[in-house]
Enzyme design. Structure first.
Site, PDB file in Angstrom:
ATOM      1  N   ASN A  95      34.410  31.063  50.239  1.00 34.72           N
ATOM      2  CA  ASN A  95      32.940  30.693  50.077  1.00 34.72           C
ATOM      3  C   ASN A  95      32.633  29.340  50.747  1.00 34.72           C
ATOM      4  O   ASN A  95      31.607  29.159  51.063  1.00 34.72           O
ATOM      5  CB  ASN A  95      32.440  30.489  48.494  1.00 34.72           C
ATOM      6  N   ASN A 123      43.428  30.537  32.320  1.00 38.14           N
ATOM      7  CA  ASN A 123      43.566  30.775  33.772  1.00 38.14           C
ATOM      8  C   ASN A 123      43.757  29.182  34.193  1.00 38.14           C
ATOM      9  O   ASN A 123      43.641  28.495  33.478  1.00 38.14           O
ATOM     10  CB  ASN A 123      42.478  31.648  34.599  1.00 38.14           C
ATOM     11  N   GLU A 128      36.328  36.314  41.203  1.00 37.60           N
ATOM     12  CA  GLU A 128      35.969  35.141  40.164  1.00 37.60           C
ATOM     13  C   GLU A 128      34.810  35.089  40.002  1.00 37.60           C
ATOM     14  O   GLU A 128      33.746  34.533  40.783  1.00 37.60           O
ATOM     15  CB  GLU A 128      36.553  33.916  40.651  1.00 37.60           C
ATOM     16  N   ASP A 147      37.795  33.657  45.387  1.00 35.59           N
ATOM     17  CA  ASP A 147      37.408  32.452  44.708  1.00 35.59           C
ATOM     18  C   ASP A 147      35.883  32.276  44.577  1.00 35.59           C
ATOM     19  O   ASP A 147      35.396  32.527  45.763  1.00 35.59           O
ATOM     20  CB  ASP A 147      38.381  31.576  45.228  1.00 35.59           C
ATOM     21  N   ARG A 199      41.935  37.842  45.169  1.00 36.58           N
ATOM     22  CA  ARG A 199      41.264  37.197  44.204  1.00 36.58           C
ATOM     23  C   ARG A 199      40.203  36.478  45.155  1.00 36.58           C
ATOM     24  O   ARG A 199      40.644  35.807  45.862  1.00 36.58           O
ATOM     25  CB  ARG A 199      42.047  36.033  43.360  1.00 36.58           C
TER      26      ARG A 199
END
Ligand code: QV4
Ligand code: CA
Length: 508
Positions: A115, A310, A245, A209, A207
Site C-alpha cells: 500500500n 497478532n 488485513e 498488509d 498476507r
C-alpha cells in the site's frame, strides 16, 4: 472427464480462499521477525513433522533502517524497495527457506506491504536494509523505481484521520506512510512483479498488509496479474492463497465484505471477543460460545482468517484493545488458542513471538517498538533448548505442548461438524468434532466433575493438553470412553491447564 474439469475449475477458482493441499496442515504460524535460515530449519525439524500447514513470514523486501528508536520491529512496514534483503536474510537464504519448507509440505506466505513506501518524515539517504538510496521528500525510490508520479499526493496530501470517509482511508497516508497510486498500471506492474518474483521461487500466498487502505478493485487487478504457483511443488494452475488485513470492528465506512472477492480477511472481532470471554469481562461467559462464529457477527467462516493475537495487538498496535490475550497471559492464552484450534470456524493462524521488556504506563507499553532479539541490530538465532523450548528471547508459542497438540487436533478432526455441545450455564463447556475429537474447558472457580457424551468410539484416550501419547502410553491424563460414547471428566479449577482434549489419534 467433464466432472473432473468441473472439480478442477471449482478447485482453482476457490484457491484464493484455501491453501493448496500440498500445504499439509490446517493452520499456519506467524514466525514474527525470524531469520530465513531459522525458518528453514524449523520447517524440517518441527513444523513439517508436527503438521503445521504453513508459515507467515515478516516482510522480505528492503525496508528503511530506523535508529530512533533503535531498530523497531515496525521499520519493516516501511518499504524502500522490493529487493529481498532485510534483517531476516538475503534472497539466497529466502529461496533456500522456501525450497526446504515446501519440500516438507510447509508453505510460505509472505507479508506483502504494497500500500505504501516509507514515512514522509524520513529524509533522504541510504539508511535501508540493503543500502539502497531513497529520498522520501522527493518521493524518489530508485530501487523500484518509483517517483512522485506513483504516489497519491495529487489525490490527498495528508494523513488518514476520518475512518468514515472511504476515499480518505484509501487515498491518504496511514501514519504518514507515502501512499502508492495503485490505480496506475505502472505501479500495479511493479507490485505484481515483486509478488511474481516470490511466487516463482515457490511462495504459496500472501498476507496483504493494510488492505483496508487499498481499493478492493485495485487489489483484484494486481491479483489477476499473479502467476500460478510453482509447479515444482503445486499442481498446474494453482492460485495463491490470499488473506487481507482489514480491521473491521464495525462502525466505519469500510467493511471487510468489500474484500471477499479477493480472498480471506482477518477477523479482528474474533480475538477481541474471545479474550473478553476467557477473561470473563463484561459479563461474558464461555456458555455463550455455543453459537461462536457467524452467530457472533463474524464474517462467513470460509472468508475468515482467525487468530487470538497478532504482531500488532499483542503490543497495543492496531485493533483489539486490552482484552487481547497473549503469551504474557499464558494460562488463559492456551485456553483461547485451544478453543480456536478445536472450533471449526475460520482458517487458523498461531502467533509465535519474541519477549521484550515491557514498560507499561497508564495502560500503554512505552516499549511497544522494541524489535527482535538482537546483537547490535543483528537478529539473533533461534536456539532450541533440550526441553524443545526456544532460547535467545524467542517465545515459540507454537512449540508449547498444548498449542502444538491442538494444531494436530485440528488436522485429525478435519471437517467433522461441531457437535455434542454441553455447558453448565457458566464457564464449564465442552464440544466435539463429530466422531473424531472432543474438548472440555473449566474456566469457573470451582471443580468440573461430570459425565459427557463425546461422540467418540469406546476406548482409552490420552489427554493431549496435560501430556502426549508416547510409545503406547499417556504421559498425562487418561480419559475412558464407554461403549455408549460417554466419559467422565474431572477438571480442577486450579489445574495448570483447566481443559482436556482427546481425539482418535490420541487413543491407546
Ligand atoms: C509518525 C507520525 C505520523 C507522521 C509520520 C511521518 O505518527 O503522524 O505523519 O511519523 O513520517 C511508524 C511509527 C509512526 C510513524 C510511522 C511513519 O509508529 O509513529 O508516524 O512509522 O514514520 C506498523 C506500526 C506503526 C508504524 C508502521 C510503519 O504499527 O506504528 O508506524 O508499521 O513503520 C491501522 C491499519 C492497519 C495497520 C494498523 C497498525 O488499518 O492496516 O493501523 N496494521 C498494518 C500492520 C502494522 C503496520 C502497518 C499496517 C503499516 O499490521 O504493523 O504498522 O504498514 O489499523
Ligand atoms: Ca492507500
Amino acid at each position: 472427464m467433464k466432472f473432473f474439469l468441473l472439480l478442477s475449475f471449482i478447485g482453482f477458482c476457490w484457491a484464493q480462499y484455501y491453501p493448496q493441499t500440498h500445504c499439509r496442515g490446517t493452520s499456519i504460524v506467524h514466525l514474527f521477525e525470524w531469520r530465513w535460515v531459522d525458518i528453514a530449519k524449523e520447517c524440517e525439524r518441527y513444523l513439517g513433522p508436527k503438521g503445521f500447514g504453513g508459515v507467515q513470514v515478516s516482510p522480505p523486501n528492503e525496508n528503511i533502517v530506523v535508529n530512533d528508536p533503535p531498530r523497531p520491529w515496525w521499520e519493516r512496514y516501511q518499504p524502500i524497495s522490493y529487493k529481498i534483503c532485510t534483517r531476516s536474510g538475503n534472497e539466497d537464504e529466502f529461496r533456500d527457506m522456501v525450497k526446504r519448507c515446501n519440500n516438507v509440505g510447509v508453505c510460505i506466505y509472505v507479508d506483502a506491504v504494497i500500500n505504501h513506501m516509507c514515512g514522509t518524515g524520513n529524509r533522504a539517504g541510504t539508511s535501508s536494509t540493503c543500502g539502497t538510496y531513497y529520498n522520501a521528500n522527493d518521493r524518489d525510490f530508485p530501487g523500484v523505481p518509483y517517483s512522485g508520479w506513483d504516489f497519491n499526493d495529487g489525490k490527498c496530501n495528508g494523513e488518514i484521520y476520518n475512518y468514515n470517509d472511504a476515499n480518505e482511508v484509501r487515498n491518504c497516508r496511514l501514519s504518514g506512510l507515502l501512499d502508492l497510486a495503485l490505480e496506475k498500471d505502472y505501479v500495479r506492474g511493479k507490485v505484481a512483479d515483486y509478488m511474481n518474483h516470490l511466487i516463482d521461487m515457490g511462495v504459496a500466498g500472501f498476507r496483504l498488509d493494510a488492505a483496508k487502505h487499498m481499493w478492493p478493485g485495485d487489489i483484484k487487478v494486481i491479483l489477476d496479474k499473479l502467476h500460478n504457483l510453482n509447479t515444482q511443488w503445486f499442481p498446474e494452475g494453482s492460485r495463491p492463497f490470499i488473506f487481507q488485513e482489514v480491521i473491521d470492528l464495525g462502525g466505519e465506512a469500510i467493511t471487510s465484505s468489500e474484500y471477499f472477492g479477493n480472498g480471506r480477511v482477518t477477523e479482528f472481532k474474533y480475538g477481541a471477543k474471545l479474550g473478553t470471554v476467557i477473561r470473563k469481562w463484561s459479563g461474558e461467559k464461555m456458555a455463550y460460545l455455543q453459537n461462536w462464529g457467524e452467530g457472533w457477527g463474524f464474517v462467513p467462516t470460509d472468508r475468515a482468517l482467525v487468530f487470538v493475537d497478532n504482531h500488532d495487538n499483542q503490543r497495543g498496535h492496531g485493533a483489539g484493545g486490552a482484552s487481547i490475550l497473549t503469551f504474557w497471559d499464558a494460562r488463559m492464552y492456551k485456553m483461547a488458542v485451544g478453543f480456536m484450534l478445536a472450533h471449526p470456524y475460520g482458517f487458523t493462524r498461531v502467533m509465535s513471538s519474541y519477549r521484550w521488556e515491557r514498560n507499561i504506563q497508564n495502560g500503554q507499553d512505552l516499549n511497544d517498538w522494541i524489535g527482535p532479539p538482537n546483537d547490535n541490530g543483528v537478529t539473533k538465532e533461534v536456539t532450541i533448548n533440550p526441553d524443545t523450548t526456544c532460547g535467545n528471547g524467542w517465545v515459540c508459542e507454537h512449540r508449547w505442548r498444548q498449542i502444538r497438540n491442538m494444531v494436530a487436533f485440528r488436522n485429525v478432526v478435519g471437517d467433522q461438524p461441531f457437535s455434542n455441545w454441553w455447558d453448565n450455564g457458566s464457564n464449564q463447556v465442552a464440544f466435539g468434532r463429530g466422531n473424531k475429537g472432543f474438548i472440555v474447558f473449566n474456566n469457573d472457580d470451582w471443580a468440573l466433575l461430570t459425565t459427557l457424551q463425546t461422540g467418540l468410539p469406546a476406548g482409552t484416550y490420552c489427554d493431549v493438553i496435560s501430556g502426549d501419547k508416547i510409545d503406547g502410553n499417556c504421559t498425562g491424563i487418561k480419559v475412558y470412553v464407554e461403549n455408549d460414547g460417554t466419559a467422565q471428566f474431572s477438571i480442577s479449577n486450579c489445574a495448570e491447564d483447566p481443559f482436556i482434549a482427546i481425539h482418535v489419534e490420541s487413543k491407546l
